[in-house]
Structures are given as C-alpha cells and as structure tokens.
Design an enzyme around this catalytic site. Structure first.
Site, PDB file in Angstrom:
ATOM      1  N   VAL A  53       0.841  -1.208   0.000  1.00 21.80           N
ATOM      2  CA  VAL A  53       0.000   0.000   0.000  1.00 21.80           C
ATOM      3  C   VAL A  53       0.870   1.250   0.000  1.00 21.80           C
ATOM      4  CG1 VAL A  53      -1.796   1.265   1.229  1.00 21.80           C
ATOM      5  CG2 VAL A  53      -1.890  -1.227   1.130  1.00 21.80           C
TER       6      VAL A  53
ATOM      7  N   ARG B 125      11.525  -0.590   6.971  1.00 18.43           N
ATOM      8  CA  ARG B 125      12.565  -1.508   7.450  1.00 18.43           C
ATOM      9  C   ARG B 125      13.604  -1.772   6.371  1.00 18.43           C
ATOM     10  NH1 ARG B 125       9.550  -6.422  10.192  1.00 18.43           N
ATOM     11  NH2 ARG B 125       8.499  -6.164   8.220  1.00 18.43           N
TER      12      ARG B 125
ATOM     13  N   VAL C 209     -11.373   0.646   5.927  1.00 15.06           N
ATOM     14  CA  VAL C 209     -12.551  -0.187   5.649  1.00 15.06           C
ATOM     15  C   VAL C 209     -12.789  -0.280   4.142  1.00 15.06           C
ATOM     16  CG1 VAL C 209     -15.034  -0.496   6.017  1.00 15.06           C
ATOM     17  CG2 VAL C 209     -13.621   0.501   7.831  1.00 15.06           C
TER      18      VAL C 209
ATOM     19  N   ASP D 135     -10.925  -9.771  10.666  1.00 11.47           N
ATOM     20  CA  ASP D 135     -10.741  -8.581   9.819  1.00 11.47           C
ATOM     21  C   ASP D 135     -12.096  -7.932   9.489  1.00 11.47           C
ATOM     22  OD1 ASP D 135      -8.996  -7.052   7.716  1.00 11.47           O
ATOM     23  OD2 ASP D 135     -10.654  -7.895   6.548  1.00 11.47           O
TER      24      ASP D 135
ATOM     25  N   LYS E 116     -13.619  -4.120  10.675  1.00  9.06           N
ATOM     26  CA  LYS E 116     -14.217  -3.125   9.769  1.00  9.06           C
ATOM     27  C   LYS E 116     -15.652  -2.807  10.182  1.00  9.06           C
ATOM     28  CE  LYS E 116     -11.281  -4.854   6.040  1.00  9.06           C
ATOM     29  NZ  LYS E 116     -11.174  -5.888   5.011  1.00  9.06           N
TER      30      LYS E 116
ATOM     31  N   GLY F 113      -5.470  -4.132  -1.866  1.00  5.72           N
ATOM     32  CA  GLY F 113      -4.548  -4.022  -2.995  1.00  5.72           C
ATOM     33  C   GLY F 113      -3.893  -2.655  -3.057  1.00  5.72           C
TER      34      GLY F 113
HETATM   35  N1  HSE Z   1      -7.352  -9.083   4.060  1.00  2.00           N
HETATM   36  C1  HSE Z   1      -8.442  -8.205   3.723  1.00  2.00           C
HETATM   37  C2  HSE Z   1      -9.360  -8.886   2.741  1.00  2.00           C
HETATM   38  C3  HSE Z   1      -8.003  -6.904   3.150  1.00  2.00           C
HETATM   39  O1  HSE Z   1      -9.127 -10.022   2.357  1.00  2.00           O
HETATM   40  O2  HSE Z   1     -10.358  -8.275   2.377  1.00  2.00           O
HETATM   41  C4  HSE Z   1      -7.417  -6.002   4.177  1.00  2.00           C
HETATM   42  O3  HSE Z   1      -8.290  -5.807   5.223  1.00  2.00           O
END
Ligand code: HSE
Length: 437
Positions: free
Chosen positions: A15, A46, A133, A202, A206, A303
């Site tokens: 990103v 890093r 989100v 995840d 969100k 992405g």
């Molecule tokens: N890993 C998440 C997804 C994207 O598969 O939608 C980032 O939150």
C-alpha cells in the site's frame, strides 16, 4: 498560509508503494484540486535500500521511524505498517506531537480507536481512516457526509475479499475449503496466517468502525458476534446453490428499537439479491437510511492502488481543510467523541428468521418422525425437506429449511437431535437472510 501538505509515511510495502506512486504520478491533479501541493517528504521503512521501481526524486527514504514520527517538518503521518506493535505507540507519538495521522490499520482503529480519537481531538488534529474499511470503496466518507441527514438502521455487506474469494471458488469449482485456501495462499491472495481473514476478525474490525459511524456509538469490537468460514463445507454450498441461495460471510449491524445487533458470520442469501452478486475479491457495503433508503457501494477492498486511492482521499480532505482553516470539520466517527453513546446489544440468537439445517442420518423408517418431533417440541416449523440418496448402511444427507424461528430454539433442538442414534454427525445450521438488498 500553508504552502504544501508535507507528508511522512510509515511503511513502504504494497500500500505504501501505491500511495507514493499516486502522489508522484498525479502532483498537478492533486494540487489543482486541493489548492496546495501534496508533497511526500519522507518514508520510513525496514528496507530503505530495496528498489520499489519508483522515481522517488527528492523523497527521503529512511530506516528510522523517528525521522517521521518525531519530525517537525511534516504536517501528516501516513501509517501503513499495520498491526498493533509498535504501530500503536508510533501513531500515539505522531498525534501527541501535533501531527495529523492517516491510517489503513483497521485492527488498530477497531481495538484502540477510542484512545487515539480522544488524543487526536485533544490535540486538534485529524485521524483519517477511509482506507481502513473496504479499500477503495468510499464508505467512511459516505456514511459521515453523504448520508449525514439519515437515521441509519442497518449497515451490512461483504467486508473481507479473501473469504468472498474462497466461497466464490468453492462454489464455482465444487472444491473443499482447505484446497481453495491453499490455492489462494499459493497465489498470494490469502496470508500465510489466514486466521484474521477466515475467522472473521478482519471483517469484524471493519464492522466495528462502520457501526460506530452509522449509529454514533463508541467503537466496540468486543461486542461483535464472530464466526468465520472454516466450517463452511462444499456440501453446504452445493445445497445452498440447489435451493437458490449463496453462502456469504456477511458483516451486519442493525439497530432496532434502540438495540444493536452486530454479527460477522456465514449466512445464506437469495441468489437474486445484490449481496449474492458480490463475487470474488470484491467488497460491497449496503446502508439503509430512513430518507435515502438502501444504497450500495461496491469495489476493490484491498490491494496497492485501490487502498492508495482511499489514503489519498484522506490526504486531500486534510489539505483542503487546512487550507480553509477548518478544524475537525467532520469528526472521524461522524459525531464528536464526547457525543458517542453506547447502545444495548440484542443477541442475534433471539432474532427471528429461517434456517437451513443439514443432518447426516441413517435411512430407515421413523427417523424423520423422531427429528420432526424434536423440532415440534421447540416450536420449529418446517418449510421444506430434502433427502438425497438411499443407503441401508451409510448415513444420507437430510436437509431442512425452517419457517421463522429463533436461533436459540434451533440450537436447543439440534443439541437433542445430535443425541439420536440415527443421527451420525453433528447437525449444521446456517441462518437464511432473506430481507437483504
Ligand atoms: N485481508 C483483507 C481482505 C483486506 O481479504 O479483504 C485487508 O483488510
């Protein structure tokens, strides 16, 4: 008068590369729209030596995060490291030092947002979260601004592209979960440790953020009921297909009579619904407001370029606000932090609905009667029954769809059904969400 928005970035992964690329690619377009240039000054990573294939010009790339977090020549820190440690401390320090922060870090916001928003408020700086989100899907700004006049009673959708991809592939190819997951990992669509995605964590992060904005409540990730997709079998997907449903990992927050319900779980949705049409890695969010009715937002949820689009949207808002001298024009969670109000939770187990139930039973006379007797005792009425195959020795699948019931009653009935001699596997149930867009 501000001459440029001076940007420092933490993290230069996928990103981060996208954000740098966009800022370096569209300088005139951005300056023209914002009224001032958006200048990427410094990136801490890093691996400062690694070639990312970008012509970085005067942008400084450093291995020292303090050159960003503690800098005095930056207006805003864009945090794209992810995770909680050491990110939480870095964001804290950047805010403490009076810099604005923009982050794509849903875990950080969902779990530690209350402190960070309070700190940002006390320092008079912005904490931008559009990228946290659903990637490119502009749902944060839409909820906060475009739908600001509505009383919102539900927000739901597909918030995890990895799960949606896995479920889509399982149906399209008739493959089991483990095989599709392994394939997705090999192609780089799923993380080596996929738990965050496939266990619903995840999506719940969100949903916590969307619920807070939609309902004016404090962030409360801990109150979301979560169930992932590990237990969704290709058999259930095939049955759903045959009965006119799709199985989706649905994230949903509803507000009814002052009670909130927040769930992330696999459900069946009618094949003709718009939710069912969200396929592959795509995300979609549906919002129901009392004046707007239902609106839908669909796009890429992850992405390099889609997430960069969302990060830069926050940078543009910040540049415009600073140029106009506006301070906290739109609070991060839509209402000022001290106006957020906790609402009581309604347990999803008490909400009425239809359910799909799948059992593996011995095929002999009287089995159905035993099972329906238990369902009747729990006041569960059956809408349809399907049985396929015949075998005097092996178990055969018996699938039922119930009329309106509560999950509480279904769960109790299934505990009893599992004890029957004729029932060979723990029965499975999946809620059917028929009323979605
Ligand atoms: N890993 C998440 C997804 C994207 O598969 O939608 C980032 O939150």
């Amino acid at each position: 008068m501000l001459e440029a928005l001076r940007i420092g970035m933490l993290g230069f992964g996928t990103v981060g590369r996208g954000v740098a690329d966009l800022l370096l690619n569209h300088p005139d377009l951005l300056a023209n729209r914002a009224g001032i240039p958006l200048r990427l000054v410094r990136i801490a990573t890093r691996n400062p030596e690694r070639d990312r294939g970008l012509a970085l010009g005067s942008v400084e790339v450093t291995g020292n995060v303090h050159r960003v977090v503690d800098a005095t020549d930056l207006d805003v820190v864009v945090e794209l490291i992810g995770g909680i440690i050491p990110t939480r401390d870095l964001v804290h320090r950047a805010l403490e030092s009076g810099k604005h922060v923009i982050t794509a870090n849903k875990a950080l916001i969902a779990e530690y947002g209350p402190d960070l928003f309070a700190l940002a408020h006390s320092k008079g700086v912005q904490l931008g979260i559009e990228a946290a989100v659903a990637g490119a899907v502009p749902i944060i700004k839409t909820l906060r601004e475009s739908l600001a006049g509505n009383r919102i009673d539900s927000v739901y959708g597909i918030l995890n592209g990895t799960c949606n991809y896995i479920l889509t592939e399982m149906r399209a190819k008739g493959l089991p979960f483990a095989r599709v997951l392994a394939d997705a990992q090999a192609k780089g669509f799923a993380e080596a440790d996929p738990s965050f995605d496939i266990d619903g964590i995840d999506a719940a992060h969100k949903l916590a953020i969307l619920s807070a904005i939609a309902f004016g409540t404090p962030l409360d990730y801990g109150r979301i009921l979560k169930e992932g997709i590990r237990h969704v079998s290709e058999t259930d997907i095939a049955w759903a297909n045959e009965m006119g449903y799709r199985i989706k990992l649905l994230a949903m927050s509803r507000l009814r009579e002052g009670l909130m319900e927040m769930t992330v779980r696999p459900v069946m949705v009618p094949v003709g619904s718009m939710v069912a049409a969200v396929e592959g890695v795509f995300n979609a969010v549906f919002v129901h407001g009392d004046y707007a009715g239902t609106t839908m937002y669909h796009g890429r949820g992850a992405g390099e370029r889609p997430t960069a689009s969302a990060v830069v949207a926050d940078l543009m808002d910040l540049a415009r606000d600073l140029r106009a001298g506006a301070k906290e024009r739109v609070p991060s969670l839509s209402v000022p932090v001290h106006h957020l109000r906790t609402l009581p939770i309604q347990s999803a187990a008490q909400r009425q609905g239809s359910f799909y139930i799948r059992m593996a039973v011995v095929d002999r006379p009287g089995v159905l009667a035993e099972i329906t007797a238990i369902l009747a005792r729990h006041a569960i009425s059956i809408d349809a029954i399907h049985q396929k195959g015949r075998s005097p020795v092996e178990a055969v699948p018996l699938v039922m769809v119930t009329h309106e019931s509560t999950e509480e009653r279904i769960t109790q009935a299934l505990i009893e059904i599992e004890q029957l001699d004729s029932v060979r596997e723990p029965p499975r149930s999946i809620r059917i969400e028929a009323g979605l867009a």
